[in-house]
Enzyme design. Structure first.
Site, PDB file in Angstrom:
ATOM      1  N   HIS A   1      -3.558   6.941   3.034  1.00  0.00           N
ATOM      2  CA  HIS A   1      -3.939   5.642   2.471  1.00  0.00           C
ATOM      3  C   HIS A   1      -5.316   5.261   3.013  1.00  0.00           C
ATOM      4  O   HIS A   1      -5.572   5.370   4.210  1.00  0.00           O
ATOM      5  CB  HIS A   1      -2.895   4.597   2.861  1.00  0.00           C
ATOM      6  CG  HIS A   1      -3.305   3.203   2.523  1.00  0.00           C
ATOM      7  ND1 HIS A   1      -3.809   2.858   1.288  1.00  0.00           N
ATOM      8  CD2 HIS A   1      -3.314   2.056   3.265  1.00  0.00           C
ATOM      9  CE1 HIS A   1      -4.101   1.576   1.283  1.00  0.00           C
ATOM     10  NE2 HIS A   1      -3.813   1.069   2.470  1.00  0.00           N
TER      11      HIS A   1
ATOM     12  N   ASN B   1     -10.134  -0.684   0.270  1.00  0.00           N
ATOM     13  CA  ASN B   1      -8.680  -0.514   0.273  1.00  0.00           C
ATOM     14  C   ASN B   1      -8.130  -0.979  -1.076  1.00  0.00           C
ATOM     15  O   ASN B   1      -8.149  -2.175  -1.382  1.00  0.00           O
ATOM     16  CB  ASN B   1      -8.106  -1.359   1.424  1.00  0.00           C
ATOM     17  CG  ASN B   1      -6.595  -1.246   1.532  1.00  0.00           C
ATOM     18  OD1 ASN B   1      -5.922  -0.763   0.626  1.00  0.00           O
ATOM     19  ND2 ASN B   1      -6.052  -1.722   2.637  1.00  0.00           N
TER      20      ASN B   1
ATOM     21  N   CYS C   1       0.828  -1.219   0.000  1.00  0.00           N
ATOM     22  CA  CYS C   1       0.000   0.000   0.000  1.00  0.00           C
ATOM     23  C   CYS C   1       0.859   1.266   0.000  1.00  0.00           C
ATOM     24  O   CYS C   1       0.377   2.343  -0.367  1.00  0.00           O
ATOM     25  CB  CYS C   1      -0.930   0.005   1.197  1.00  0.00           C
ATOM     26  SG  CYS C   1      -1.900  -1.495   1.322  1.00  0.00           S
TER      27      CYS C   1
HETATM   28  O1  UT7 Z   1      -3.476  -1.578   3.864  1.00  0.00           O
HETATM   29  C1  UT7 Z   1      -3.316  -2.321   5.023  1.00  0.00           C
HETATM   30  C2  UT7 Z   1      -4.328  -3.427   5.008  1.00  0.00           C
HETATM   31  N1  UT7 Z   1      -4.865  -3.841   6.233  1.00  0.00           N
HETATM   32  C3  UT7 Z   1      -5.619  -3.086   7.048  1.00  0.00           C
HETATM   33  O2  UT7 Z   1      -5.822  -1.922   6.905  1.00  0.00           O
HETATM   34  C4  UT7 Z   1      -6.276  -3.807   8.179  1.00  0.00           C
HETATM   35  C5  UT7 Z   1      -6.247  -3.050   9.473  1.00  0.00           C
HETATM   36  N2  UT7 Z   1      -7.157  -3.653  10.398  1.00  0.00           N
HETATM   37  C6  UT7 Z   1      -8.500  -3.469  10.333  1.00  0.00           C
HETATM   38  O3  UT7 Z   1      -8.975  -2.757   9.485  1.00  0.00           O
HETATM   39  C7  UT7 Z   1      -9.360  -4.139  11.373  1.00  0.00           C
HETATM   40  O4  UT7 Z   1      -8.542  -4.793  12.318  1.00  0.00           O
HETATM   41  C8  UT7 Z   1     -10.349  -5.148  10.752  1.00  0.00           C
HETATM   42  C9  UT7 Z   1     -11.419  -4.396   9.986  1.00  0.00           C
HETATM   43  C10 UT7 Z   1      -9.643  -6.114   9.832  1.00  0.00           C
HETATM   44  C11 UT7 Z   1     -11.029  -5.960  11.853  1.00  0.00           C
HETATM   45  O5  UT7 Z   1     -11.694  -5.082  12.751  1.00  0.00           O
HETATM   46  P1  UT7 Z   1     -11.533  -5.293  14.322  1.00  0.00           P
HETATM   47  O6  UT7 Z   1     -12.399  -4.315  14.998  1.00  0.00           O
HETATM   48  O7  UT7 Z   1     -10.050  -5.244  14.608  1.00  0.00           O
HETATM   49  O8  UT7 Z   1     -12.140  -6.709  14.516  1.00  0.00           O
HETATM   50  P2  UT7 Z   1     -11.443  -8.021  15.093  1.00  0.00           P
HETATM   51  O9  UT7 Z   1     -10.340  -8.489  14.220  1.00  0.00           O
HETATM   52  O10 UT7 Z   1     -11.136  -7.746  16.541  1.00  0.00           O
HETATM   53  O11 UT7 Z   1     -12.602  -9.075  14.978  1.00  0.00           O
HETATM   54  C12 UT7 Z   1     -13.738  -8.979  15.774  1.00  0.00           C
HETATM   55  C13 UT7 Z   1     -14.704 -10.075  15.373  1.00  0.00           C
HETATM   56  C14 UT7 Z   1     -14.059 -11.452  15.261  1.00  0.00           C
HETATM   57  O12 UT7 Z   1     -14.968 -12.379  15.802  1.00  0.00           O
HETATM   58  P3  UT7 Z   1     -14.718 -13.032  17.257  1.00  0.00           P
HETATM   59  O13 UT7 Z   1     -13.410 -13.744  17.143  1.00  0.00           O
HETATM   60  O14 UT7 Z   1     -14.675 -11.873  18.212  1.00  0.00           O
HETATM   61  O15 UT7 Z   1     -15.898 -13.910  17.444  1.00  0.00           O
HETATM   62  C15 UT7 Z   1     -13.974 -11.686  13.768  1.00  0.00           C
HETATM   63  O16 UT7 Z   1     -14.043 -13.052  13.426  1.00  0.00           O
HETATM   64  O17 UT7 Z   1     -15.265  -9.798  14.084  1.00  0.00           O
HETATM   65  C16 UT7 Z   1     -15.197 -10.969  13.286  1.00  0.00           C
HETATM   66  N3  UT7 Z   1     -15.116 -10.584  11.880  1.00  0.00           N
HETATM   67  C17 UT7 Z   1     -16.201 -10.339  11.141  1.00  0.00           C
HETATM   68  N4  UT7 Z   1     -17.511 -10.362  11.434  1.00  0.00           N
HETATM   69  C18 UT7 Z   1     -18.384 -10.042  10.459  1.00  0.00           C
HETATM   70  C19 UT7 Z   1     -14.011 -10.415  11.117  1.00  0.00           C
HETATM   71  N5  UT7 Z   1     -14.368 -10.057   9.870  1.00  0.00           N
HETATM   72  C20 UT7 Z   1     -15.733 -10.000   9.864  1.00  0.00           C
HETATM   73  C21 UT7 Z   1     -16.671  -9.689   8.874  1.00  0.00           C
HETATM   74  N6  UT7 Z   1     -17.982  -9.726   9.220  1.00  0.00           N
HETATM   75  N7  UT7 Z   1     -16.319  -9.363   7.618  1.00  0.00           N
END
Ligand code: UT7
Length: 325
Positions: free
Chosen positions: A252, A282, A113
């Protein structure tokens, strides 16, 4: 002193949009989850005739049209990408052929990115040495081909697209005047994408998970906010500027919560930060040049404005860049 000035911008997005409602039909997710956790509502997905180099070429043609510069006047084409349709030749060589930029040398750079910001810094350094150069810098991605569409942790986040700028030297006070680029390869496995199986002689077949994006979202989130804040703060300090001197920040576009966190830490008001992430998701290396093109077309930058780019991505790579528009 001659500096690298952006003479024109252009972008190209695939026709097909995939909404959060479409995502709900593909994996166990909801519009509410995606919108509240990421700010993304739509993403564009490349179809037939929308290969990475084809999106890149269209973005480049639009940027060239703004400047009146002809393809054969270009000296260099740099494409930042991690989703070329071939490993060799580079996407930049395909763009060179499509444009008929017969006098340009061409190559790709891989910084995920952060690729476009790395590329603009590269172009700025070429201009210091050879002020007469005309350089096309592109960020282009078709990451939809490298996504596991059954993995809800990643598939809702990314989209395809391309953005391009034409860079040339000028002595009127405008142009790139500072950058702070960083990398930490020890953190490679927080965000990565395997190469095809045949490129890894150590691969054990049972370990092969496919050439898809893998990510530790939570750790990337924390690193993104801290690293961009550090990079911007030291770059501003180095140039005796404060955040109040910034007319427009173009970050970004990965996650609205990352951007809001960063904005609060830096103390920059919402109206001076450009955000278009809800429509495209993204788009990796393409996100900043697409945003730059939209900001330009919306009249968000006036001549003489100070513009701040900041970015982070796989590698890990991150950084910031200052330019006077
Ligand atoms: O250019 C660089 C690329 N990467 C990024 O920018 C990613 C940076 N990180 C993020 O944007 C965030 O960490 C995410 C959007 C990926 C995740 O958000 P979060 O608030 O950090 O959620 P989390 O990883 O703590 O997940 C919370 C829950 C999990 O369930 P459990 O384990 O608590 O039961 C995930 O399995 O949300 C679940 N989850 C989803 N639920 C519904 C993960 N993806 C999804 C989804 N829909 N698409």
């Amino acid at each position: 002193m001659t500096k690298a000035v952006i003479l024109g911008t252009g972008s190209c997005l695939p026709e097909r949009a995939l909404s959060n409602a479409d995502m709900e039909r593909m994996v166990e997710t909801s519009d509410e989850w995606i919108t509240s956790r990421t700010g993304i509502r739509n993403r564009r997905i490349a179809g037939p005739g929308e290969q990475n180099y084809q999106l890149a070429t269209k973005a480049a043609r639009r940027a060239l049209a703004v400047t009146g510069i002809k393809p054969e006047e270009l000296d260099l084409i740099v494409v930042a990408t991690i989703s070329s349709h071939m490993i060799m030749p580079s996407t930049a060589c395909f763009v060179q052929a499509e444009l008929g930029a017969a006098n340009a040398f061409a190559y790709d750079i891989s910084a995920a990115c952060a690729g476009f910001t790395y590329g603009l810094d590269l172009a700025s350094n070429y201009i210091q040495n050879r002020p007469e150069m005309k350089i096309l810098v592109i960020g282009a991605e078709t990451l939809s081909a490298r996504i596991n569409w059954e993995d809800r942790n990643t598939c809702v986040l990314f989209g395809d697209g391309a953005g391009a700028v034409i860079v040339a030297g000028a002595n009127d006070g405008r142009g790139v005047f500072g950058s702070n680029l960083r990398a930490d390869g020890k953190l490679w496995n927080l965000l990565c994408m395997d190469s095809p199986e045949s490129c890894n002689p150590d691969l054990r077949q049972e370990d092969w998970q496919g050439a898809f994006i893998r990510m530790n979202g939570g750790d990337i989130f924390k690193h993104a906010v801290r690293s961009m804040e550090d990079s911007v703060t030291s770059l501003l300090r180095q140039h005796d500027l404060t955040i109040d001197d910034i007319d427009l920040m173009i970050p970004h576009q990965a996650n609205i919560r990352i951007l809001n966190n960063l904005r609060e830490r830096l103390g920059i008001p919402e109206e001076r930060v450009f955000v278009n992430l809800s429509q495209y998701g993204n788009t990796s290396a393409a996100s900043i040049p697409i945003a730059l093109d939209e900001a330009h077309r919306q009249g968000r930058m006036a001549r003489g404005d100070i513009v701040l780019l900041c970015t982070f991505g796989g590698g890990l790579t991150w950084g910031s860049l200052l330019l006077r528009w």
